[in-house]
Design an enzyme around this catalytic site. Structure first.
Site, PDB file in Angstrom:
ATOM      1  N   LYS A  26     -17.138  20.837  -7.470  1.00  0.00           N
ATOM      2  CA  LYS A  26     -16.756  21.942  -5.765  1.00  0.00           C
ATOM      3  C   LYS A  26     -16.828  23.323  -6.206  1.00  0.00           C
ATOM      4  O   LYS A  26     -15.644  23.896  -7.742  1.00  0.00           O
ATOM      5  CB  LYS A  26     -16.543  21.224  -5.081  1.00  0.00           C
ATOM      6  CG  LYS A  26     -14.027  21.016  -4.703  1.00  0.00           C
ATOM      7  CD  LYS A  26     -14.489  20.261  -3.438  1.00  0.00           C
ATOM      8  CE  LYS A  26     -12.645  20.949  -3.975  1.00  0.00           C
ATOM      9  NZ  LYS A  26     -11.618  20.223  -2.377  1.00  0.00           N
ATOM     10  N   TYR A  66      -5.417  55.237  -7.860  1.00  0.00           N
ATOM     11  CA  TYR A  66      -5.394  55.665  -6.659  1.00  0.00           C
ATOM     12  C   TYR A  66      -3.887  55.796  -5.669  1.00  0.00           C
ATOM     13  O   TYR A  66      -3.367  55.003  -6.241  1.00  0.00           O
ATOM     14  CB  TYR A  66      -6.460  54.749  -5.823  1.00  0.00           C
ATOM     15  CG  TYR A  66      -7.823  54.638  -6.101  1.00  0.00           C
ATOM     16  CD1 TYR A  66      -8.657  56.106  -6.481  1.00  0.00           C
ATOM     17  CD2 TYR A  66      -8.323  53.700  -6.490  1.00  0.00           C
ATOM     18  CE1 TYR A  66     -10.124  55.705  -5.759  1.00  0.00           C
ATOM     19  CE2 TYR A  66      -9.681  53.786  -7.110  1.00  0.00           C
ATOM     20  CZ  TYR A  66     -10.518  54.676  -6.487  1.00  0.00           C
ATOM     21  OH  TYR A  66     -11.538  55.153  -7.040  1.00  0.00           O
TER      22      TYR A  66
END
Length: 820
Positions: free
Chosen positions: A491, A715
């Site tokens: 999965k 940033y």
């Protein structure tokens, strides 16, 4: 190799009743790799994890009629006109046959052993000598107790030199390999810690490896490896042989005077027979330089003039010891195995191509094969037969020899004289929705083809080692009882690793079930050709129709889902459709609680539309010792509840509760099946050293720049340089799955031997690292996690679990799969 079956019986001391004394040319040890049924004999080897005898009936149905066995199979009288050769030990019989075969040939054989570098030295020596000699050698790294005899059985009169490597993992194994190889010339590369757990110390391991040379004429080694040198000098047999040594530190037959290392090359100056010379090699790492000097020493020891091989040394290349699987253009899958090409490695690669069930069409791009020891017609006739057996749809041949034999290939085909001609003629849609295998001799430069048809990828990739995945699977299988089935969870993109790529190899390895979270994951696997039973763990009512269409089996966890699924099955006029009942034994997530057992039994017995294939539950804390008492309570409650249900049903039902940690820590609760999840991908709660690392997240340095004192990085100007520093820009960011919490010095990467901190905020598509005082260049490889930096360390740093790290990696990060 061609022997009569009666000859083989005599050679391996078998008890036999030969019904037809046919010729044998092919040896088979893996039932999945049956290429041809004619002239083939299967050795039923009884190993730690698989018993070859279990596959005899399957092989009989495929047409195999010759078997070496340790005992007669059940109902063998029903198998018709088979030849059974009965021996005490099938592996030893294979080794005995190889030993007999080896002694038919008088040309020199070189035996190479050591902890590291065996395959590279073998392949580089082949690269140097292939124009001088006709050489037989191990395919890839076939150096084990099985690989060596299979390699030696390739020897024939068409060769005049053998180069074989031999590896061991246990004491006394080398004695067997020496009897098979009987090398005239021996080389030991080095001694390291691989498989050290099976030896008392490095000295014992060295002694064991040197047993390969007990009957050799001379031995080549580096005197600077003190342990090897001392063991040889103290060995009463080896020390009396002719020894050829090389050294950087002391007098030796081959004295290394200096090594000058530039950015891309190394110049090695050496003295041999009082003459000083230099070789140039296109590598700068110490391991590759040592491997090249080993090759130089062997050239000298063979009595050849090393000056004649200067060009070959300069053109040494990295050894592609693995098949690489990656995305190609136009929804194709590309398998790159383009370093060299011979019949045996071609067979291995075709077998891997045949496993790619996600495409209906399979294409082989093949160059001329050199030095096969066969005529062109004989060689390409055999290849044509292989393509037919493996059901290859299209052949693209490159080279004069294969082009001249075009009429032998009865399939779609295109032939080109050169790689350049092929590249000039491929159009945009030349390849479309197909699996493509590139298999070329080195001189054809198939890397140019690979570059042209591979999907253009983001420079950050997740590299998946399929050998490691299979190793981990087998480690867990070894903990199981023989009759215990295994279900593997795939999965969430197989925990971020991949979809059909992982399911294909698990299907090939014969797992009993695959587990997915949602129906669309199962549908995608079915569309990719996966036939293994698939359980959907979180089924939704709106997906029941597609589940029935694609034969997906649901987890049933409450009465509403049970009723809805029965109605869906009824609407399709189906019956006895397999379902899997989930019991909530204490996890308190999905599942029937024990108080609902009587009603559940009643409703299951009412309908003939469904049939319970398994009953299972989920352990809440099997990986934490502090909760072991609770785990045992869960197991006991599950056992009692499942027993009540099974007693009321009139057919057998399998049960499973153990996950990866449970398999390791609660072996008495295996029931009929276990579920393997994170353990497959290299995470253990008991012994991390028993598992291998499957995935490596890596990137590339794309720019290096200076940042001066008081300047800022990134940033919000979060990072400020307090001194002049050097930074590198790496193209991985939070959109790729790199957690922003790793910024501002909290995390680091591994580049060229250095752990370098992330500086400033992590950006969406990239980040910066401080590489001040490190020897790092643009283009260098960057490891985010892998062997050098464990994902466990990363998870601990982020106060999370490896599951989250794996499943957070974005799909824009391309997955590249490789298999040795």
């Amino acid at each position: 190799m061609i022997y009569k079956i009666s000859e083989i019986s005599t050679i391996i001391n078998a008890q036999s009743d030969v019904k037809e004394d046919c010729d044998i040319e092919y040896i088979l040890i893996d039932s999945r790799n049956a290429i041809t049924t004619q002239k083939t004999i299967f050795f039923a080897i009884n190993g730690d994890r698989h018993d070859g005898h279990d596959y005899i009936v399957e092989l009989f149905k495929k047409g195999i009629r010759n078997f070496v066995v340790e005992y007669m199979p059940k109902n063998f009288n029903e198998l018709g006109d088979c030849n059974f050769l009965v021996v005490d030990d099938s592996l030893k019989a294979l080794q005995r046959l190889a030993s007999f075969h080896r002694r038919k040939f008088t040309y020199p054989v070189i035996g190479i052993t050591g902890s590291n570098g065996k395959t590279i030295v073998k392949e580089w020596l082949y690269h140097l000598l292939q124009t001088e000699k006709r050489i037989v050698r191990n395919p890839k790294s076939y150096n084990s107790q099985i690989g060596v005899p299979l390699s030696v059985l390739l020897m024939s009169e068409s060769f005049d030199l053998g180069i074989f490597e031999a590896g061991i993992s246990l004491p006394d194994e080398m004695v067997n390999l020496e009897k098979i190889l009987a090398p005239d010339i021996g080389l030991i590369t080095n001694i390291g810690t691989a498989h050290q757990e099976n030896f008392a110390d490095l000295a014992q391991k060295t002694q064991e490896k040197l047993k390969l040379f007990v009957n050799s004429k001379f031995v080549v080694y580096c005197k600077d490896h003190d342990l090897i040198h001392n063991q040889i000098q103290s060995d009463s047999i080896i020390s009396k042989k002719k020894l050829f040594t090389w050294s950087e530190k002391t007098d030796a037959d081959l004295k290394i005077v200096s090594k000058e290392i530039s950015e891309k090359n190394a110049l090695v100056t050496y003295q041999y027979k009082n003459q000083e010379s230099t070789i140039k090699i296109p590598f700068v790492d110490q391991a590759s330089i040592e491997d090249a000097i080993h090759v130089l020493a062997l050239v000298c020891a063979l009595g050849l003039n090393p000056l004649n091989f200067a060009q070959q040394f300069e053109s040494l290349t990295s050894i592609a010891m693995r098949l690489e699987l990656k995305s190609g253009v136009n929804n194709c899958t590309l398998i790159n195995d383009s370093y060299n090409s011979d019949l045996n490695s071609l067979s291995i690669a075709l077998n891997y191509l045949n496993q790619q069930n996600q495409h209906k069409k399979k294409t082989l791009v093949l160059s001329d094969i050199f030095q096969s020891g066969k005529s062109d017609k004989e060689l390409y006739s055999e290849i044509a037969g292989m393509l037919s057996k493996f059901k290859i749809d299209r052949l693209i041949g490159v080279g004069e020899a294969i082009s001249k034999q075009s009429d032998l290939f009865k399939l779609e085909k295109q032939l080109f004289l050169t790689t350049e001609e092929f590249l000039e003629n491929i159009a945009e849609k030349y390849f479309y929705d197909e699996a493509i295998l590139l298999k070329g001799s080195r001189s054809f430069c198939f890397e140019k083809i690979s570059k042209a048809i591979e999907e253009k990828v983001h420079r950050t990739i997740l590299e998946i080692n399929l050998n490691a995945l299979v190793h981990n699977l087998n480690q867990f299988k070894a903990k199981l009882l023989p009759k215990t089935k295994i279900m593997v969870m795939v999965k969430a993109l197989s925990y971020g690793i991949g979809t059909h790529e992982i399911a294909n190899i698990l299907q090939y390895q014969g797992v009993d079930y695959l587990g997915v979270a949602f129906a669309d994951e199962g549908v995608a696997l079915r569309q990719a050709g996966i036939k293994t039973p698939i359980i959907v763990m979180n089924p939704e009512s709106n997906s029941f129709d597609s589940m029935l269409e694609y034969n997906l089996e649901p987890e049933i966890y409450n009465f509403k889902v049970l009723k809805q699924f029965v109605l869906s099955v009824s609407s399709k006029s189906l019956s006895n459709y397999p379902i899997h009942i989930k019991i909530d034994s204490g996890m308190h997530r999905l599942g029937f609680v024990p108080d609902e057992t009587e009603r559940l039994i009643s409703e299951l017995k009412e309908s003939n539309k469904i049939r319970v294939s398994s009953i299972f539950s989920h352990l809440a804390a099997s990986d934490e010792e502090t909760h072991d008492a609770f785990t045992r309570e869960q197991i006991n409650l599950f056992e009692s509840t499942s027993n009540k249900i099974i007693q009321e049903l009139e057919y057998p039902v399998i049960r499973h509760i153990l996950n990866s940690a449970g398999i390791e820590r609660f072996p008495n609760a295996q029931f009929e099946m276990v579920r393997l999840g994170i353990g497959l991908y290299g995470i253990s709660t008991v012994d991390q050293n028993q598992l291998e690392i499957v995935s490596t997240l890596k990137s590339t340095v794309i720019q290096i720049k200076q940042v001066y004192k008081d300047e800022t990085v990134g940033y919000s100007r979060k990072a400020k340089a307090h001194i002049d520093i050097t930074i590198a820009v790496i193209p991985i960011g939070y959109a790729d799955g790199l957690d922003r919490r790793l910024g501002n010095g909290n995390g680091n990467f591994f580049i060229n031997g250095c752990y370098v901190p992330i500086i400033g905020n992590v950006c969406m598509d990239m980040c910066m690292v401080d590489i001040t005082d490190c020897n790092i260049h643009e283009g260098d490889e960057v490891i985010i996690f892998g062997k050098e930096r464990s994902v466990l360390e990363l998870a601990k740093l982020l106060n999370t679990i490896p599951y989250e790290i794996f499943t957070s990696i974005s799909t824009r990060v391309k997955r590249v799969y490789f298999q040795e």
